[in-house]
Design a protein around this motif. Structure first.
Motif, PDB file in Angstrom:
ATOM      1  N   LEU A 140      10.859  -3.253  -1.629  1.00  0.00           N
ATOM      2  CA  LEU A 140      11.948  -2.459  -1.058  1.00  0.00           C
ATOM      3  C   LEU A 140      11.608  -0.973  -1.121  1.00  0.00           C
ATOM      4  O   LEU A 140      11.229  -0.454  -2.171  1.00  0.00           O
ATOM      5  CB  LEU A 140      13.236  -2.738  -1.831  1.00  0.00           C
ATOM      6  N   LEU A 141      11.723  -0.286   0.019  1.00  0.00           N
ATOM      7  CA  LEU A 141      11.413   1.142   0.102  1.00  0.00           C
ATOM      8  C   LEU A 141      12.681   1.940   0.341  1.00  0.00           C
ATOM      9  O   LEU A 141      13.539   1.545   1.125  1.00  0.00           O
ATOM     10  CB  LEU A 141      10.430   1.428   1.244  1.00  0.00           C
ATOM     11  N   ARG A 142      12.781   3.069  -0.338  1.00  0.00           N
ATOM     12  CA  ARG A 142      13.862   4.011  -0.076  1.00  0.00           C
ATOM     13  C   ARG A 142      13.303   5.085   0.854  1.00  0.00           C
ATOM     14  O   ARG A 142      12.375   5.811   0.513  1.00  0.00           O
ATOM     15  CB  ARG A 142      14.345   4.646  -1.384  1.00  0.00           C
ATOM     16  N   GLY A 171       0.774  -1.238   0.000  1.00  0.00           N
ATOM     17  CA  GLY A 171       0.000   0.000   0.000  1.00  0.00           C
ATOM     18  C   GLY A 171       0.799   1.277   0.000  1.00  0.00           C
ATOM     19  O   GLY A 171       0.224   2.377  -0.026  1.00  0.00           O
ATOM     20  N   PHE A 172       2.128   1.189   0.030  1.00  0.00           N
ATOM     21  CA  PHE A 172       2.957   2.396   0.015  1.00  0.00           C
ATOM     22  C   PHE A 172       3.018   2.978  -1.391  1.00  0.00           C
ATOM     23  O   PHE A 172       2.962   2.258  -2.391  1.00  0.00           O
ATOM     24  CB  PHE A 172       4.381   2.077   0.483  1.00  0.00           C
ATOM     25  N   HIS A 173       3.173   4.297  -1.457  1.00  0.00           N
ATOM     26  CA  HIS A 173       3.385   4.994  -2.717  1.00  0.00           C
ATOM     27  C   HIS A 173       4.461   6.051  -2.517  1.00  0.00           C
ATOM     28  O   HIS A 173       4.661   6.549  -1.393  1.00  0.00           O
ATOM     29  CB  HIS A 173       2.098   5.656  -3.215  1.00  0.00           C
ATOM     30  N   VAL A 174       5.146   6.391  -3.582  1.00  0.00           N
ATOM     31  CA  VAL A 174       6.196   7.404  -3.507  1.00  0.00           C
ATOM     32  C   VAL A 174       5.606   8.731  -3.032  1.00  0.00           C
ATOM     33  O   VAL A 174       4.538   9.154  -3.490  1.00  0.00           O
ATOM     34  CB  VAL A 174       6.871   7.580  -4.884  1.00  0.00           C
ATOM     35  N   GLY A 175       6.283   9.374  -2.116  1.00  0.00           N
ATOM     36  CA  GLY A 175       5.853  10.659  -1.580  1.00  0.00           C
ATOM     37  C   GLY A 175       5.113  10.566  -0.262  1.00  0.00           C
ATOM     38  O   GLY A 175       4.885  11.594   0.392  1.00  0.00           O
ATOM     39  N   MET A 176       4.737   9.364   0.149  1.00  0.00           N
ATOM     40  CA  MET A 176       4.007   9.215   1.411  1.00  0.00           C
ATOM     41  C   MET A 176       4.894   9.534   2.614  1.00  0.00           C
ATOM     42  O   MET A 176       6.080   9.185   2.641  1.00  0.00           O
ATOM     43  CB  MET A 176       3.463   7.797   1.547  1.00  0.00           C
ATOM     44  N   LYS A 177       4.304  10.188   3.599  1.00  0.00           N
ATOM     45  CA  LYS A 177       5.003  10.532   4.833  1.00  0.00           C
ATOM     46  C   LYS A 177       4.780   9.447   5.889  1.00  0.00           C
ATOM     47  O   LYS A 177       3.739   8.774   5.918  1.00  0.00           O
ATOM     48  CB  LYS A 177       4.500  11.878   5.376  1.00  0.00           C
ATOM     49  N   LEU A 178       5.762   9.321   6.766  1.00  0.00           N
ATOM     50  CA  LEU A 178       5.681   8.349   7.845  1.00  0.00           C
ATOM     51  C   LEU A 178       6.704   8.711   8.911  1.00  0.00           C
ATOM     52  O   LEU A 178       7.440   9.692   8.767  1.00  0.00           O
ATOM     53  CB  LEU A 178       5.938   6.936   7.321  1.00  0.00           C
ATOM     54  N   GLU A 179       6.742   7.934   9.964  1.00  0.00           N
ATOM     55  CA  GLU A 179       7.761   8.078  10.997  1.00  0.00           C
ATOM     56  C   GLU A 179       8.656   6.844  10.918  1.00  0.00           C
ATOM     57  O   GLU A 179       8.155   5.711  10.906  1.00  0.00           O
ATOM     58  CB  GLU A 179       7.109   8.205  12.376  1.00  0.00           C
ATOM     59  N   ALA A 180       9.960   7.063  10.821  1.00  0.00           N
ATOM     60  CA  ALA A 180      10.878   5.952  10.577  1.00  0.00           C
ATOM     61  C   ALA A 180      12.073   6.022  11.513  1.00  0.00           C
ATOM     62  O   ALA A 180      12.566   7.106  11.840  1.00  0.00           O
ATOM     63  CB  ALA A 180      11.363   5.969   9.121  1.00  0.00           C
ATOM     64  N   VAL A 181      12.527   4.849  11.918  1.00  0.00           N
ATOM     65  CA  VAL A 181      13.707   4.758  12.771  1.00  0.00           C
ATOM     66  C   VAL A 181      14.951   5.023  11.932  1.00  0.00           C
ATOM     67  O   VAL A 181      15.080   4.524  10.807  1.00  0.00           O
ATOM     68  CB  VAL A 181      13.812   3.356  13.407  1.00  0.00           C
ATOM     69  N   VAL A 227       8.776   8.261   1.822  1.00  0.00           N
ATOM     70  CA  VAL A 227       9.091   7.191   0.872  1.00  0.00           C
ATOM     71  C   VAL A 227       9.441   7.842  -0.463  1.00  0.00           C
ATOM     72  O   VAL A 227       8.600   8.530  -1.057  1.00  0.00           O
ATOM     73  CB  VAL A 227       7.898   6.236   0.683  1.00  0.00           C
ATOM     74  N   THR A 228      10.666   7.662  -0.933  1.00  0.00           N
ATOM     75  CA  THR A 228      11.092   8.320  -2.165  1.00  0.00           C
ATOM     76  C   THR A 228      11.233   7.365  -3.344  1.00  0.00           C
ATOM     77  O   THR A 228      11.299   7.807  -4.485  1.00  0.00           O
ATOM     78  CB  THR A 228      12.437   9.036  -1.960  1.00  0.00           C
ATOM     79  N   ARG A 229      11.264   6.066  -3.060  1.00  0.00           N
ATOM     80  CA  ARG A 229      11.382   5.098  -4.141  1.00  0.00           C
ATOM     81  C   ARG A 229      10.833   3.765  -3.691  1.00  0.00           C
ATOM     82  O   ARG A 229      10.939   3.412  -2.511  1.00  0.00           O
ATOM     83  CB  ARG A 229      12.854   4.935  -4.535  1.00  0.00           C
ATOM     84  N   ILE A 230      10.244   3.015  -4.616  1.00  0.00           N
ATOM     85  CA  ILE A 230       9.710   1.695  -4.298  1.00  0.00           C
ATOM     86  C   ILE A 230      10.168   0.719  -5.371  1.00  0.00           C
ATOM     87  O   ILE A 230       9.903   0.918  -6.557  1.00  0.00           O
ATOM     88  CB  ILE A 230       8.171   1.710  -4.223  1.00  0.00           C
ATOM     89  N   ILE A 231      10.874  -0.307  -4.966  1.00  0.00           N
ATOM     90  CA  ILE A 231      11.298  -1.385  -5.864  1.00  0.00           C
ATOM     91  C   ILE A 231      10.687  -2.671  -5.318  1.00  0.00           C
ATOM     92  O   ILE A 231      11.213  -3.270  -4.383  1.00  0.00           O
ATOM     93  CB  ILE A 231      12.830  -1.513  -5.930  1.00  0.00           C
ATOM     94  N   HIS A 232       9.556  -3.065  -5.881  1.00  0.00           N
ATOM     95  CA  HIS A 232       8.851  -4.251  -5.406  1.00  0.00           C
ATOM     96  C   HIS A 232       8.508  -4.081  -3.923  1.00  0.00           C
ATOM     97  O   HIS A 232       7.675  -3.268  -3.589  1.00  0.00           O
ATOM     98  CB  HIS A 232       9.676  -5.503  -5.683  1.00  0.00           C
ATOM     99  N   TYR A 260      21.944  10.148   3.563  1.00  0.00           N
ATOM    100  CA  TYR A 260      21.455   9.528   4.795  1.00  0.00           C
ATOM    101  C   TYR A 260      20.240   8.630   4.553  1.00  0.00           C
ATOM    102  O   TYR A 260      19.707   8.045   5.493  1.00  0.00           O
ATOM    103  CB  TYR A 260      21.092  10.602   5.825  1.00  0.00           C
ATOM    104  N   ASP A 261      19.785   8.535   3.304  1.00  0.00           N
ATOM    105  CA  ASP A 261      18.640   7.664   2.992  1.00  0.00           C
ATOM    106  C   ASP A 261      18.959   6.216   3.361  1.00  0.00           C
ATOM    107  O   ASP A 261      20.122   5.818   3.422  1.00  0.00           O
ATOM    108  CB  ASP A 261      18.297   7.748   1.508  1.00  0.00           C
ATOM    109  N   GLN A 262      17.896   5.436   3.554  1.00  0.00           N
ATOM    110  CA  GLN A 262      18.090   4.039   3.927  1.00  0.00           C
ATOM    111  C   GLN A 262      17.117   3.157   3.159  1.00  0.00           C
ATOM    112  O   GLN A 262      15.959   3.522   2.956  1.00  0.00           O
ATOM    113  CB  GLN A 262      17.883   3.863   5.444  1.00  0.00           C
ATOM    114  N   TRP A 263      17.611   1.995   2.727  1.00  0.00           N
ATOM    115  CA  TRP A 263      16.770   0.989   2.098  1.00  0.00           C
ATOM    116  C   TRP A 263      16.133   0.143   3.197  1.00  0.00           C
ATOM    117  O   TRP A 263      16.822  -0.399   4.050  1.00  0.00           O
ATOM    118  CB  TRP A 263      17.577   0.087   1.170  1.00  0.00           C
TER     119      TRP A 263
END
Length: 630
Positions: free
Chosen positions: A523-525, A493-503, A516-521, A535-538
């Motif tokens: 895998l979220l960027r 259900g994720f889409h690019v541009g969605m906001k969230l709180e992440a560790v 969320v800046t990228r989605i590969i199957h 500082y982005d994280q997969w």
């Protein structure tokens, strides 16, 4: 339902022990002039070959072990701290406030395995800094998710994307238009009164509400957490004997408010009657303080240690390593993290384990039951399986923005694998890390290329651009069979541009505003708002380190806001242009590289991701071919 309506006016009222025990390295004093390792001598003075000095904390160490391309900092933590104008402001901004928050600056996993004493020295320096810090937690003020989303027209990931979070599996059809009963703040009565409001917009747990009767007037719209104690289903006031009073601004708009409510609410949706009970039940966590677990050793990823649960906040555990007398040597993770296991796990699968010096369990401590931990998917070990020396691609746990060339170094029991990053491994394997065969953090050879992800080649590898076929021939190795990898893609259900709180997994005590800046199957960027892309994280779409907007407010955890513009590292325009040119060049050659990849194949195996039924966003092909041997 409307019996609670009141027309009163404003003047009314283990020890698992393992047989393998490792000796702890004693911290080095800050005055030590040299470090010796395997016959080599590294001197501390600045400018010497092979050494670097951290511009934030002053630590001196091997240059190759330092963070970022410029090698200016010893860790992500120091890099971020330096970006602030003041060390003090940076430190205060990163302190926690929720439930006995950690006052110790969480250490980034040390990427310095070649010199064990360097890690000890870093810990010694960090300890000195921690002793100087105040014990008081400083709240981060001035950030509001509501204002942030409204002013930028952002969209937040829905609660249903986070099955591990409270209400993640029982959110139901809560959506825009749902009516609720909330406190009436537009009233000067001495007692607490309520009114009905409708959800105008949802952002995770947070809802933008508008009082009934305001129609298109948004002047008194307000944000609140749907799971909060002041939100109730329509009818709650009637059953609880609470008065419904229209807001003062529109009090004289209608003569018969009861008739108005009947008309407006007929056919409307509201919260389930047991909504608050479900919220409460979903926030009950099985892990309790004083439970003992096995967790990865943050200074030596290749082994685990026994730690004790010190506190539980929203399902996140603050674990204190058992030998830490002052409880400052800690590690944060979610209770469903793949990094924690029951006591005895390491011995059972053959994983390295650091036995504590304690002769017996401390009073009050007890082993967490095995059934509390995340269960991994069973694998079939009878047929073809992973073997030592096979090549693959893996997310680097020490630099989560990179997917690197990697090698299986050891095959453990129950489907677990010890993996090393090519070109940066220690001779003793102290920087190997453990992934399960079904882990979404490991990929077959060619995954990055076909999905337009930049693959990090082995450090020092000069034959660029990197080509797997050449590398496999040069190293006389084979790629791990594609069919052994996890190819399932849930309907996340994720889409690019969605906001969230992440560790921030490089400092796992921090939960930050993210996108969320990228989605590969699957895998979220994940991008941390206000920080640079380095500082982005997969992260996997089902990672327990991702949370809906409003999770921190709901659980009492401290949210780290976006970094202000003044605190970011300045970038020259030439640097930005270089990055842009590099990105365009990579994308421009992508099609040609993919065609070349297929043309070079002699024998192939199709690798197809099993997509779910919902809209899946993928920046690459769903299937491709991988040559297994050069």
């Amino acid at each position: 339902m409307f019996d609670g309506y009141d027309s009163c006016s404003e003047d009314t009222s283990s020890s698992s022990s393992s047989d393998e025990s490792e000796e702890e390295v004693a911290p080095l004093p800050s005055s030590l002039p040299i470090i010796k390792n395997n016959g080599q001598v590294y001197t501390y003075p600045d400018g010497k070959s092979g050494m670097a000095t951290c511009e934030m904390c002053g630590m001196v160490g091997v240059r190759d072990a330092f963070y970022s391309k410029t090698k200016r900092f010893c860790s992500v933590s120091c890099s971020r701290s330096y970006s602030s104008n003041s060390k003090k402001a940076s430190i205060l901004a990163r302190l926690q406030v929720a439930g006995k928050p950690p006052t110790k600056k969480a250490k980034v996993l040390q990427k310095q395995p070649l010199v064990a004493k360097l890690a000890a020295y870093a810990q010694y320096q960090a300890t000195l800094q921690n002793q100087a810090k105040t014990k008081a937690a400083v709240p981060v003020e001035g950030f509001s998710w509501g204002n942030y989303i409204n002013s930028n027209s952002f969209t937040a990931a829905p609660v249903t994307c986070f099955r591990h979070a409270p209400m993640g599996t029982c959110w139901g059809d809560i959506s825009e238009g749902v009516r609720v009963e909330v406190p009436n703040t537009d009233c000067s009565l001495p007692t607490k009164v309520f009114w009905i409001a409708g959800i105008v917009k949802l952002a995770g747990y947070n809802a933008l509400l508008r009082y009934e009767g305001f129609e298109n007037d948004s002047s008194l719209d307000f944000w609140c957490n749907v799971c909060g104690s002041d939100i109730h289903p329509v009818g709650w006031c009637a059953t609880s004997g609470k008065p419904l009073v229209p807001p003062r601004t529109i009090q004289h708009k209608y003569a018969n408010w009861k008739a108005f409510l009947v008309k407006r609410l007929t056919g409307a949706k509201t919260l389930p009657p047991d909504f608050s009970q479900k919220v409460s039940e979903s926030m009950q966590y099985p892990f309790k303080t004083s439970m003992r677990v096995e967790v990865v050793d943050k200074t030596h990823l290749c082994r685990t240690r026994v730690a004790v649960v010190d506190s539980v906040i929203g399902g996140r555990l603050r674990l204190v390593y058992e030998e830490s007398e002052d409880k400052s040597d800690d590690f944060w993770c979610h209770m469903y993290s793949p990094l924690i296991h029951h006591v005895g796990w390491s011995r059972a699968i053959g994983h390295r384990f650091k036995r504590a010096d304690l002769t017996k369990k401390q009073d009050g401590h007890f082993d967490a039951p095995p059934h509390l931990f995340l269960k991994v998917k069973e694998v079939d070990l009878a047929g073809e399986w992973f073997k030592e020396g096979m090549k693959l691609e893996a997310i680097d746990p020490l630099n989560l923005s990179a997917i690197c060339v990697a090698t299986i170094r050891k095959v453990l029991a129950d489907g677990y694998l010890m993996i090393g990053i090519d070109g940066s491994e220690a001779a003793d394997g102290s920087d190997w890390f453990c992934y399960h065969a079904t882990s979404p953090s490991i990929f077959p050879v060619g995954f990055c290329e076909i999905n337009m992800i930049e693959l990090t080649p082995p450090r020092g590898y000069a034959k660029l651009p990197f080509k797997w076929f050449d590398y496999l021939r040069e190293t006389d190795s084979i790629a791990a069979p594609v069919k052994l990898f996890n190819k399932e893609v849930p309907n996340h259900g994720f889409h690019v541009g969605m906001k969230l709180e992440a560790v921030d997994l490089m400092e796992p005590r921090l939960v930050c505003v993210a996108t969320v800046t990228r989605i590969i199957h699957r895998l979220l960027r994940i991008h941390f708002d206000g920080w640079e892309e380095e500082y982005d994280q997969w992260v996997d779409c089902e990672s327990p380190d991702l949370y809906p907007v409003g999770w921190c407010q709901l659980t009492g955890y401290q949210l780290q806001p976006p970094a202000p513009q003044s605190s970011r590292d300045s970038q020259s325009s030439s640097s930005k242009q270089k990055k842009k040119a590099k990105s365009q060049q990579y994308k421009g050659h992508k099609k040609m590289m993919s065609l070349q990849l297929k043309e070079e194949l002699l024998d192939g195996e199709e690798y197809g991701f099993f997509q779910g039924a919902s809209d899946q966003e993928s920046n690459g092909s769903a299937s491709y071919y991988i040559k297994q041997e050069p």
